[in-house]
Design a protein around this motif. Structure first.
Motif, mmCIF file in Angstrom:
data_model
loop_
_atom_site.group_PDB
_atom_site.id
_atom_site.type_symbol
_atom_site.label_atom_id
_atom_site.label_comp_id
_atom_site.label_asym_id
_atom_site.label_seq_id
_atom_site.Cartn_x
_atom_site.Cartn_y
_atom_site.Cartn_z
ATOM 1 N N MET A 221 -14.161 -78.284 1.374
ATOM 2 C CA MET A 221 -13.612 -79.532 0.858
ATOM 3 C C MET A 221 -14.085 -80.674 1.748
ATOM 4 S SD MET A 221 -11.226 -79.147 -1.684
ATOM 5 C CE MET A 221 -12.722 -78.706 -2.414
ATOM 6 N N TYR A 222 -14.307 -81.804 1.098
ATOM 7 C CA TYR A 222 -14.680 -83.040 1.785
ATOM 8 C C TYR A 222 -13.607 -84.062 1.435
ATOM 9 C CZ TYR A 222 -17.263 -87.307 2.843
ATOM 10 O OH TYR A 222 -17.638 -88.525 3.348
ATOM 11 N N LEU B 250 -13.076 -71.456 -3.168
ATOM 12 C CA LEU B 250 -11.795 -72.088 -3.508
ATOM 13 C C LEU B 250 -10.968 -71.241 -4.454
ATOM 14 C CD1 LEU B 250 -12.873 -75.801 -3.949
ATOM 15 C CD2 LEU B 250 -12.402 -74.512 -1.880
ATOM 16 N N PRO C 40 -15.149 -80.816 -3.790
ATOM 17 C CA PRO C 40 -15.623 -79.474 -3.465
ATOM 18 C C PRO C 40 -17.074 -79.526 -2.977
ATOM 19 C CG PRO C 40 -15.568 -79.778 -5.843
ATOM 20 C CD PRO C 40 -15.003 -81.024 -5.228
ATOM 21 N N PHE D 223 -7.411 -83.369 -6.575
ATOM 22 C CA PHE D 223 -8.553 -82.496 -6.782
ATOM 23 C C PHE D 223 -8.832 -82.430 -8.277
ATOM 24 C CE2 PHE D 223 -10.396 -78.319 -7.638
ATOM 25 C CZ PHE D 223 -11.458 -78.316 -6.762
ATOM 26 N N LEU E 44 -10.146 -84.680 -2.651
ATOM 27 C CA LEU E 44 -10.843 -83.521 -2.106
ATOM 28 C C LEU E 44 -12.031 -83.191 -2.996
ATOM 29 C CD1 LEU E 44 -7.785 -81.241 -1.251
ATOM 30 C CD2 LEU E 44 -9.059 -82.748 0.299
#
Length: 185
Positions: free
Chosen positions: A116-117, A107, A145, A67, A143
């Protein structure tokens, strides 16, 4: 080669780390500063790979999560979010698939993004994507956002539509947790 050495080979030296206090899972979060750009911080789980995860059709993998966001966001809060997210993956026993959308609350406190994708870590070297020093192989999942409206479009149009849009429209600031929604339609 150990997993953390694999990470440092492609992300740079670990500058800081966080470990869970109760040690139930043994998952840590490590920080790579100025990666993939000078004003960004990349956080990565370390220890999620201890869990063999099901990805359907009898296939099993291990995963670590990446991330990234601007370094202006509080590192302790970002690390806490990522550790909690990783623990939920470990609890589920299911690996994240490309294009999967996971929604919830913001988040970290005070930001706009609520989901999250899961994707391929395209902003980092291809060699990072898989660590073959484990069995089964450890896959790194980026991940991204996302906002609620983006999650809705991804569910309706599919992950190919979303990723194609991002490739064609590079103005989306994927590192900003307070950004406006990407105009996907």
């Amino acid at each position: 080669m150990k997993l953390y050495e694999h990470m440092e080979t492609y992300l740079g030296l670990i500058s800081r780390g966080w470990a869970e206090k109760n040690k139930k899972y043994g998952i840590q979060v490590v920080l790579f500063e100025q990666n993939p750009a000078e004003d960004l911080s990349t956080y990565c789980t370390l220890g999620l790979d201890k869990f063999v995860l099901d990805i359907g059709d009898g296939k099993k993998i291990r995963q670590e999560l990446i991330f990234s966001t601007y370094k202006t966001y509080p590192p302790d809060e970002v690390a806490s979010f990522l550790m909690t997210f990783a623990e939920s993956v470990a609890d589920s026993g299911k690996g994240l698939l490309r294009g999967e959308v996971i929604e919830g609350k913001p988040l970290i406190d005070g930001v706009e993004v609520t989901g999250m994708y899961a994707s391929v870590p395209v902003f980092w070297p291809d060699e990072l994507h898989e660590f073959e020093g484990s069995s089964p192989t450890t896959i790194f999942v980026w991940l991204l956002p996302i906002l609620k409206s983006e999650a809705e479009v991804i569910r309706e149009e599919g992950w190919n539509y979303f990723e194609h849009y991002l490739e064609e429209h590079s103005e989306a600031d994927l590192w900003d947790l307070d950004r406006d929604a990407i105009p996907l339609r």
